[in-house]
Design a protein around this motif. Structure first.
Motif, short mmCIF file in Angstrom:
data_model
loop_
_atom_site.label_atom_id
_atom_site.label_comp_id
_atom_site.label_asym_id
_atom_site.label_seq_id
_atom_site.Cartn_x
_atom_site.Cartn_y
_atom_site.Cartn_z
N LEU A 22 16.56 -0.80 -7.84
CA LEU A 22 15.78 -1.22 -9.01
C LEU A 22 14.75 -2.27 -8.63
CD1 LEU A 22 15.40 -1.04 -12.08
CD2 LEU A 22 17.11 -2.85 -12.33
N ILE A 23 15.13 -3.22 -7.77
CA ILE A 23 14.19 -4.25 -7.31
C ILE A 23 13.06 -3.62 -6.49
CG2 ILE A 23 13.95 -6.24 -5.78
CD1 ILE A 23 16.75 -7.09 -6.64
N LEU A 24 13.41 -2.67 -5.63
CA LEU A 24 12.39 -1.98 -4.84
C LEU A 24 11.43 -1.20 -5.74
CD1 LEU A 24 14.46 -0.65 -1.80
CD2 LEU A 24 12.76 -2.48 -1.80
N LEU A 25 11.99 -0.54 -6.75
CA LEU A 25 11.15 0.21 -7.68
C LEU A 25 10.21 -0.71 -8.44
CD1 LEU A 25 10.41 2.86 -9.10
CD2 LEU A 25 12.30 2.45 -10.70
N PHE A 26 10.74 -1.84 -8.91
CA PHE A 26 9.91 -2.81 -9.62
C PHE A 26 8.81 -3.33 -8.71
CE2 PHE A 26 8.63 -7.01 -10.92
CZ PHE A 26 8.57 -6.94 -12.30
N SER A 27 9.14 -3.64 -7.44
CA SER A 27 8.16 -4.17 -6.50
C SER A 27 7.07 -3.16 -6.20
CB SER A 27 8.86 -4.60 -5.21
OG SER A 27 9.85 -5.58 -5.46
N VAL A 28 7.46 -1.90 -6.05
CA VAL A 28 6.48 -0.85 -5.77
C VAL A 28 5.56 -0.64 -6.97
CG1 VAL A 28 6.19 1.62 -5.35
CG2 VAL A 28 7.87 0.32 -4.04
N LEU A 29 6.13 -0.58 -8.16
CA LEU A 29 5.31 -0.40 -9.36
C LEU A 29 4.40 -1.60 -9.60
CD1 LEU A 29 7.91 1.21 -11.83
CD2 LEU A 29 6.08 2.34 -10.55
N PHE A 30 4.91 -2.79 -9.34
CA PHE A 30 4.10 -3.99 -9.50
C PHE A 30 2.92 -3.98 -8.53
CE2 PHE A 30 3.23 -8.38 -8.10
CZ PHE A 30 2.78 -8.93 -9.30
N ALA A 31 3.20 -3.63 -7.26
CA ALA A 31 2.13 -3.56 -6.26
C ALA A 31 1.12 -2.48 -6.60
CB ALA A 31 2.74 -3.31 -4.88
N TRP A 32 1.60 -1.35 -7.08
CA TRP A 32 0.73 -0.25 -7.48
C TRP A 32 -0.20 -0.68 -8.61
CZ3 TRP A 32 2.84 5.29 -9.01
CH2 TRP A 32 1.77 6.18 -9.03
N GLY A 33 0.37 -1.38 -9.58
CA GLY A 33 -0.44 -1.86 -10.69
C GLY A 33 -1.48 -2.88 -10.26
N GLU A 34 -1.12 -3.76 -9.31
CA GLU A 34 -2.08 -4.74 -8.81
C GLU A 34 -3.21 -4.08 -8.06
OE1 GLU A 34 -2.34 -7.95 -9.34
OE2 GLU A 34 -0.58 -7.88 -10.67
N MET A 35 -2.92 -3.02 -7.32
CA MET A 35 -3.98 -2.31 -6.60
C MET A 35 -4.96 -1.64 -7.55
SD MET A 35 -3.43 -3.04 -3.53
CE MET A 35 -2.69 -4.55 -4.16
N ALA A 36 -4.49 -1.22 -8.73
CA ALA A 36 -5.38 -0.59 -9.71
C ALA A 36 -6.40 -1.58 -10.27
CB ALA A 36 -4.55 0.01 -10.84
N ASN A 37 -6.09 -2.88 -10.18
CA ASN A 37 -6.99 -3.90 -10.71
C ASN A 37 -7.98 -4.41 -9.68
OD1 ASN A 37 -5.67 -3.84 -13.23
ND2 ASN A 37 -4.13 -5.31 -12.54
N LEU A 38 -7.86 -3.98 -8.43
CA LEU A 38 -8.74 -4.45 -7.37
C LEU A 38 -9.98 -3.58 -7.24
CD1 LEU A 38 -6.25 -5.39 -4.50
CD2 LEU A 38 -7.36 -6.93 -6.13
N GLN A 39 -11.06 -4.19 -6.82
CA GLN A 39 -12.30 -3.49 -6.52
C GLN A 39 -12.36 -3.19 -5.03
OE1 GLN A 39 -14.31 -2.48 -8.97
NE2 GLN A 39 -12.99 -3.53 -10.47
#
Length: 267
Positions: A22-39
């Motif tokens: 669950l922690i790994l899934l949260f970390s991956v989703l969090f990182a994925w979401g942060e990448m979507a906000n980058l230019q």
């Protein structure tokens, strides 16, 4: 030797496999979401600062920033909560007799809690870093605006961002653990865990000594002072976090030494 190391690590941080996933899934989703906000022009420093920098100084803070700043620490708090409950609830008497002294017992329990929080936070940092590298982002410098309105480059904030993030995770987890040892109620644990982040995000205006030297702000890299701008000095932020950690640790230590955390009648 490798098997022995993994056995010892499992004893120190005994998390259920489902929670680890669950922690790994949260970390991956969090990182994925942060990448979507980058230019495409953003650097690795931008990725670190956006993910773990906290809230900037401003007159008003958006509710989204407050919620995001609180949720980013949920994995560390949840993992530490599981380790704490495993060692303090039903196993408290057993572990107490094993260590034979409140000082050794308290040091071992808090060591496991802190290690769990730091490892969980490190996983989040690594996931964001790996996603950013795979997306083609390089470099650590970021563009910021100083107090005079000039745009300058700096590496201070992005380099210290993961460090302050992990220190702040250790601080709020340790605070919540000490509160739990005193109250023996998990409700107070979560209250003590979430309240500092909430207050830190809300208290954002009026850049004066009251705000600059607020320990809650020390874990937010976006509030560091760089190139003469208003903010918390980096050495004050790191030193303040370490001092706060020691003070909270000593409070719990004094409580355990003055009270009876486990039954020692038959010793």
């Amino acid at each position: 030797m490798v098997k022995r190391f993994f056995r010892q690590a499992k004893v120190i941080v005994a998390l259920p496999l489902s929670l680890i996933l669950l922690i790994l899934l949260f970390s991956v989703l969090f990182a994925w979401g942060e990448m979507a906000n980058l230019q495409p022009t953003n650097t690795l420093g931008d990725a670190m600062l956006n993910a773990f920098g906290g809230c900037v100084w401003s007159e008003e803070i958006d509710v989204h920033e407050i919620i995001s700043w609180m949720m980013v620490y949920i994995p560390s708090g949840l993992a530490a909560c599981v380790v704490l409950s495993q060692n303090v609830s039903s196993l408290q008497t057993m572990t107490g007799y094993r260590y034979r002294h409140p000082l050794r017992w308290y040091t071992a329990i808090m060591g496991r809690v802190l290690l769990t929080a730091l490892l969980t936070a490190a996983v989040q940092v690594i996931c964001v870093l790996l996603f950013a590298v795979c997306a083609g982002h390089t470099g650590w410098t970021v563009w910021v605006e100083d107090l005079d309105g000039f745009t300058v480059q700096t590496m201070v904030q992005p380099c210290l961002s993961p460090v302050l993030f992990m220190l702040y995770a250790a601080l709020i987890v340790l605070t919540a653990a000490v509160v739990f040892l005193i109250t023996h109620k998990m409700t107070w644990y979560y209250g003590a865990f979430l309240l500092p982040s909430l207050l830190g995000a809300f208290t954002c205006s009026n850049i004066d000594k009251t705000s600059l030297y607020n320990p809650i702000h020390f874990g937010m890299a976006r509030r560091l002072s760089i190139e003469g701008s208003a903010g918390v000095m980096p050495e004050i932020a790191i030193g303040g976090m370490v001092i706060c950690l020691l003070l909270v640790y000593l409070v719990g230590l004094v409580f355990c030494c003055l009270t009876s955390p486990f039954d020692r009648i038959n010793e």
